[in-house]
Every structure is written in C-alpha cells, then in structure tokens.
Design a protein around this motif. Structure first.
Motif, PDB file in Angstrom:
ATOM      1  N   PHE A   1       0.746   3.816  -6.598  1.00 34.96           N
ATOM      2  CA  PHE A   1       1.125   2.488  -6.328  1.00 34.96           C
ATOM      3  C   PHE A   1       1.918   2.495  -5.080  1.00 34.96           C
ATOM      4  O   PHE A   1       2.916   1.790  -4.957  1.00 34.96           O
ATOM      5  N   GLY A   2       1.587   3.453  -4.153  1.00 32.70           N
ATOM      6  CA  GLY A   2       2.642   3.446  -2.742  1.00 32.70           C
ATOM      7  C   GLY A   2       3.586   4.244  -3.114  1.00 32.70           C
ATOM      8  O   GLY A   2       4.524   4.295  -1.945  1.00 32.70           O
ATOM      9  N   LYS A   3       3.981   4.611  -4.193  1.00 34.77           N
ATOM     10  CA  LYS A   3       5.527   5.207  -4.184  1.00 34.77           C
ATOM     11  C   LYS A   3       5.129   6.926  -4.504  1.00 34.77           C
ATOM     12  O   LYS A   3       4.077   7.338  -5.130  1.00 34.77           O
TER      13      LYS A   3
ATOM     14  N   ASN B   1      -6.964   5.865  -7.351  1.00 32.03           N
ATOM     15  CA  ASN B   1      -7.528   5.003  -6.237  1.00 32.03           C
ATOM     16  C   ASN B   1      -6.371   3.877  -6.132  1.00 32.03           C
ATOM     17  O   ASN B   1      -5.770   3.352  -6.823  1.00 32.03           O
ATOM     18  N   GLY B   2      -6.479   3.704  -4.577  1.00 28.62           N
ATOM     19  CA  GLY B   2      -5.492   2.633  -4.399  1.00 28.62           C
ATOM     20  C   GLY B   2      -4.003   3.106  -4.183  1.00 28.62           C
ATOM     21  O   GLY B   2      -2.950   2.138  -4.215  1.00 28.62           O
ATOM     22  N   ALA B   3      -3.651   4.357  -4.322  1.00 33.96           N
ATOM     23  CA  ALA B   3      -2.155   5.044  -4.344  1.00 33.96           C
ATOM     24  C   ALA B   3      -1.589   4.815  -2.931  1.00 33.96           C
ATOM     25  O   ALA B   3      -0.357   4.876  -2.897  1.00 33.96           O
TER      26      ALA B   3
ATOM     27  N   ALA C   1       0.824  -1.149  -0.056  1.00 38.41           N
ATOM     28  CA  ALA C   1       0.313   0.007  -0.021  1.00 38.41           C
ATOM     29  C   ALA C   1       0.981   1.348   0.038  1.00 38.41           C
ATOM     30  O   ALA C   1       0.581   2.399  -0.733  1.00 38.41           O
ATOM     31  N   LEU C   2       1.898   1.233   0.709  1.00 38.54           N
ATOM     32  CA  LEU C   2       2.961   2.462   0.662  1.00 38.54           C
ATOM     33  C   LEU C   2       4.391   1.783   0.714  1.00 38.54           C
ATOM     34  O   LEU C   2       4.543   0.715   1.293  1.00 38.54           O
TER      35      LEU C   2
ATOM     36  N   LEU D   1      -3.585  10.983 -16.824  1.00 30.32           N
ATOM     37  CA  LEU D   1      -4.083  10.765 -18.371  1.00 30.32           C
ATOM     38  C   LEU D   1      -4.358   9.329 -18.593  1.00 30.32           C
ATOM     39  O   LEU D   1      -5.388   8.860 -18.936  1.00 30.32           O
ATOM     40  N   GLY D   2      -3.264   8.527 -18.028  1.00 28.18           N
ATOM     41  CA  GLY D   2      -3.444   6.915 -18.121  1.00 28.18           C
ATOM     42  C   GLY D   2      -4.624   6.678 -17.495  1.00 28.18           C
ATOM     43  O   GLY D   2      -5.338   5.841 -18.095  1.00 28.18           O
ATOM     44  N   GLU D   3      -4.934   7.050 -16.235  1.00 29.40           N
ATOM     45  CA  GLU D   3      -6.167   6.827 -15.281  1.00 29.40           C
ATOM     46  C   GLU D   3      -7.284   6.944 -16.217  1.00 29.40           C
ATOM     47  O   GLU D   3      -8.293   6.360 -16.467  1.00 29.40           O
TER      48      GLU D   3
END
Lengths: 260, 335
Positions: free
Chosen positions: A231-233, A40-42, A20-21, A254-256
């Motif tokens: 992604f936790g970074k 979401n989920g970052a 998660a992190l 943009l990817g999202e």
C-alpha cells in the motif's frame, strides 16, 4: 559509507484520492541486484515511473542517481544519465525483427547528427557497423541466437521477446537497469533461461539491476537485497534471506494468498 | 553492410528504368516528359509526407500549403528581388522549412486528428494570405515567373527541366532512404509505435517530432520551387485542400512508411489521370475505381506484392531455422 547509486527520500505519489507511494525512502548500493516486491497495487511500477521521469512525485521528495536529483528531468535526460528499463507489458515494435528492435536501444551510442544520416559518410557507416557488433556481443552474452535476432518479434515466444527487451535495454551499457516483471507470463523453463541470461549479464559488468516481480523464485534466485512495499509504504528492507523471514512480509504475502 | 548496398540500388534502378521509359516515350511526345517531371516533383513532397505522417505519425493536411510557400517564395524572390532561380529556390526551400516547422509547436501538445485539424487550418490560412497578397503575390490572379535559367542555362524545354528536376529527386530519394533506415528513422518509428519505451532509450521526442516537420517542410519547399519552374505560372488554385488529400492518397497507396512506395504512389496518382484521358468524362470515375481496387487488394501499398516476393525468397531459410518461429505462445501480444 560510499555513495549509493540510487537514493530515495520521502517519495509520495497520489492518483486522485489513491495513495500510490507514501513517503518511501531507501538506498540501493552500486553493483547490487536489488528486488522490490509487494502485492499488486503496492506502488512498485509507480516507483519505476518516478525514476524514469514519467511521474513527478510530490514536492519534498528526492531521487538521487549518483548524487544527481532525477526529479524534474525529462525521460530522455534520465536515460542519458545511464538508466535503462524494461516494461511490464512488452514494449517492442512487433513488426520488426529482434535486431531492429535492439538497434533502437543504441540510439544514444550513435553520436552522429540525425541529418548526417542522409549523406553516405564514413563516420555514419562506422558508427552503424560498431552498433551491429555491439548487438552481436550482447546477444552472445544473453544467449539470443542469430535466428531469433532475424525473426519478427511477434513470431517469437514470449520468453524470447522478454530477452530481446532486456537486450535492447542493456546494449548501450547503462549503469542502472530497471526490470519491471521480467518473468511475468513466462513458464518455469523460460524463467530459468532468463535468470541464466541476467546472471551472465551481472557477472560481465558493473551493472546495478533493480527487479520488480511477483515471482518469488526469480527474485530469490537473482537478488541479494530486497525491499518490500505494501500500500505504498516500505515495510521491510535488507538481505534477501532475512527479509523473507520477516513476520510483516509473511503477513502481507500469506494474507494475499489467503484472499486469493 | 551488404544490405546497405543492395537497398541503395533500388531507387537507382527505379530511376534508371524510368529514364529508359522516358527516352522511349519522349521521342514522340514531350507531353509525357512533362507528366514525368510533374511526377518527380510530387514525389519529392510525398517523400516528406511519408516521413512526417507515415513514419512519425503526424497526420498532415498541410502539404499543398508547404508547396504554396515554396513556390510563392521562389516566385516572389525572382519577381520582386530579381534573384536567379537557383538562389530563389534555395531560399524558398529554407523559408518553407522555417514556416512549416512552426506547425511542430501545436503538434507537440496535440495528437492524432487534432494535429490534422491544425495542419488543415494552416493550409487555409496560407492560401488566404496568398490570395489577399495584392500585387506582392498577384492575389487571386496568380504569378508568372520570369524565364528560368540556371547558371546561364535556360530551362526552356521539358528535357532541360527533366535534368534539373531529376537531380534533386534522386538526391531526396537516396538521402531519405538512408534517413529512414538509420538512427533518425528508427527513432521516429519507435516514437510512433512505442513512445514511452523510445523515450527511456534516450530518444528526445520533441526534438524528433520537430525534425520530422522540418524535413517534410523542406521537401515541400523544394517541390514547390520546382513546381513553379515547371509551370512558369502559379496560382492559389494549385494548392487547395484537395491537393493535400491527393498527397495523402499517394503515400497511402505506397504503404505509408516506404520511401519507394511513396514515390510509386506519387507517380500513379499524378500520371494516372493524364493517361486515363481516353475515358474522357469517365476518367475521374475510372481513377476512383482504380484507387479503390488498389486499396482493397493491396492495403499494405502497391509495392507490397514486390516486397513480399523478395522477402519470401530471402527469408525462407532464416524462418525455417528460427526456433519457435511457428509457435503461437500464450499471452504473446497479438497485432
């Protein structure tokens, strides 16, 4: 350089196999309004939960608040140091009025022993009267009307409920306020109204605010500094305008959007 | 602070109304007065259960066990140590607090029904220990109290007992209403409904749960001590699981979170079987039907029709003025 109000170092959290992190580290300066964005989920809410004491990051990480390590402290101890927060899904007591909800935010300011409440003591009455005045004051500032205050919160529109939750978090005058998606589910008018309230709050105090949101409008209107998680970074940090133009950030967002 | 005054009047008015009713009834029959005394004693323990179970959300089936500890420790101190009733009752109430608060230990690690099972087990253990206590507790044959006097004043009539029970009853009522409406009540309620949020506002969850157990245990102890003085004879049969369940029924009838409701429930559950004796064998069945009807028609408690009426009268204006009060916003949490 002056001491940051909040300092993260090597914060990692794993839920089962999911990271998660992942070694997040950055500083937040006192008095800033600081946005944390990311898909979401970052790991945004996870980071808040680490500050609050709901989640303990892996060994080796540090979260310093005014130089004091928060990791390992219980949730109410963290609150006592001067950190307050709101929740992604409104965490008010639905069958109580706005006023009764905000009163629970003054728990730490009412210094009398809980058992002293049984007796009709002067200092208990004085403390409660003082609390009532503090509620009036914060509601003036956040533009919450008396009629709203005396209505059960489940009968209020979402925008008013969000403001009451903010009022409950800040009525005790914390040093640091964590807002988890304050604009989530609000329409444009309600979002603008909330931004207005938060701006007057910021103008009237030394409060440091950290905001998580998907809503770029709110974050851009409100925040001077931004951190971007993916992604936790931590993938970017800096002044809001610069981060917005960062190629890595544009790629993430943009990817999202392409995927959506 | 105007609301503080007007709310505090409710229990005072209740007590006043009761006193008038008793005066009328007791002229003819001291049995009614005995029933009223028993109602007040049960109401004290019911108030503790309102706070522990209704407000703090800790399901307790240990109420009868707390009463047992309160009444037996009072009796033991009087019989074996020769203490007077007043010091014995005070020590008994504190002993009950100390023992009952032990329950908070497992309750902090468990939730919901598991807490209920722990309190149930506690009740069984307490009754078993008392039953096996030999001459110390009178074993299965119970204990008889020496004549009860307070500062030389013999409690030898229902009227005198009424006065001695009324004082703690009134203090417990007034104090608990304040307790519930001020900081501790708000904290307990917030913990039950929104535990995570409450903790981020600085509420120490463990400390407040322990406080709720201690509060209910103390009131259970006071209730038990008064029960011993009322009956003059106590036995383990007075403190079965059924008794604990009856206390649960009392607060459920009262709406779970209301002190006045819990008291009203205690009066109904305690007095109804006595007044239904006219139905003879059918009295239990009539009582059952009565409970059924109350729960079906007033799920919020027997005080809701009155509370609803007064709220309707006082908030109609405010509601009309509240913007968006009638809107049903999309995405708003519904309950």
């Amino acid at each position: 350089m002056t001491q940051p109000i909040l300092h993260f170092d090597q914060i990692s959290v794993r839920f089962g196999g999911v990271v998660a992190l992942d070694g997040v580290g950055f500083d937040i300066a006192r008095g800033d309004t600081f946005g944390i964005i990311g898909p979401n989920g970052a790991g945004k809410t996870t980071l808040f939960n680490c500050i609050s004491g709901f989640i303990k990051p892996e060994a080796g990480g540090r979260i310093d608040f005014n130089g004091k390590n928060l990791i390992g402290r219980s949730v109410h101890e963290v609150a006592k140091l001067g950190i307050s927060r709101s929740f992604q899904n409104i965490a008010l007591m639905h069958d109580l009025t706005g006023r009764q909800n905000i009163l629970t935010g003054l728990h730490l300011r009412l210094a009398y022993h809980p058992l002293a409440s049984i007796l009709p003591l002067r200092r208990v009455a004085d403390a409660e009267a003082q609390a009532a005045r503090q509620i009036e004051k914060i509601c003036d500032l956040l533009k919450i009307s008396g009629a709203v205050l005396d209505t059960r919160v489940d009968a209020l529109p979402l925008g008013q409920q969000k403001k009451i939750e903010v009022a409950r978090a800040v009525v005790r005058a914390p040093e640091l306020l964590l807002l988890d998606e304050p604009a989530g589910g609000l329409n444009d008018r309600e979002t603008a109204d909330l931004i207005g309230s938060l701006e007057s709050l910021r103008a009237s105090s030394e409060l440091t605010i950290v905001v998580i949101d998907h809503d770029m409008n709110l974050v851009m209107d409100l925040c001077d500094q931004l951190a971007v998680l993916d992604f936790g970074k931590l993938i970017a940090i800096g002044a809001a305008a610069e981060v917005q133009d960062d190629p890595a950030v544009i790629a993430v967002y943009l990817g999202e959007q392409d995927a959506a | 602070m105007r609301s503080l005054l007007s709310r505090a009047k409710i229990p005072l008015l209740t007590i006043l109304a009761m006193a008038v009713a008793i005066l009328a009834a007791s002229e003819t029959n001291s049995y009614y007065l005995y029933v009223i005394n028993l109602c007040m004693i049960n109401a004290i323990a019911a108030v503790g259960l309102v706070i522990l179970t209704g407000v703090a959300g800790q399901i307790s089936l240990a109420t009868a066990a707390l009463l047992a500890i309160g009444s037996y420790s009072t009796a033991i101190l009087m019989v074996h140590l020769g203490l007077g009733f007043l010091p014995a009752a005070v020590l008994g109430a504190f002993a009950t607090t100390a023992i009952g608060t032990i329950l908070a230990g497992p309750a902090l690690r468990l939730t919901g029904l598991h807490v209920a099972i722990v309190t149930l087990a506690f009740g069984i253990i307490v009754v078993q220990l008392i039953g096996k206590g030999g001459t110390f507790t009178g074993g299965m044959s119970g204990m008889t109290l020496p004549p009860v006097t307070i500062l030389g004043w013999a409690l030898d009539s229902e009227w005198r007992r009424f006065i001695v029970i009324l004082i703690p009853f009134a203090l417990v009522t007034a104090g608990s209403i304040r307790f519930l409406r001020l900081k501790p009540g708000r904290a307990l309620r917030a913990l039950r409904e929104r535990e995570l949020a409450a903790r981020t506002l600085g509420v120490n969850a463990s400390a407040y749960k322990i406080l709720a157990f201690a509060y209910a245990s103390f009131l259970g102890g006071v209730s038990g001590a008064l029960y011993a003085s009322l009956k003059g004879y106590i036995s383990v049969d007075d403190f079965t699981l059924w008794n604990s369940i009856y206390f649960f029924v009392m607060i459920a009838l009262g709406g779970m979170t209301s002190i006045v409701g819990g008291i009203a429930g205690a009066f109904v559950v305690t007095a109804a079987p006595e007044f239904l004796r006219g139905f003879q064998e059918a009295s239990q069945a009539v009582f059952g039907v009565l409970l059924f009807l109350i729960v079906v028609f007033f799920p919020g408690g027997i005080v809701t029709p009155f509370a609803g009426l007064s709220r309707l009268l006082s908030t109609r204006k405010k509601r009309a003025a509240a913007p968006g009060a009638n809107e049903n916003p999309p995405g708003s949490p519904s309950r």
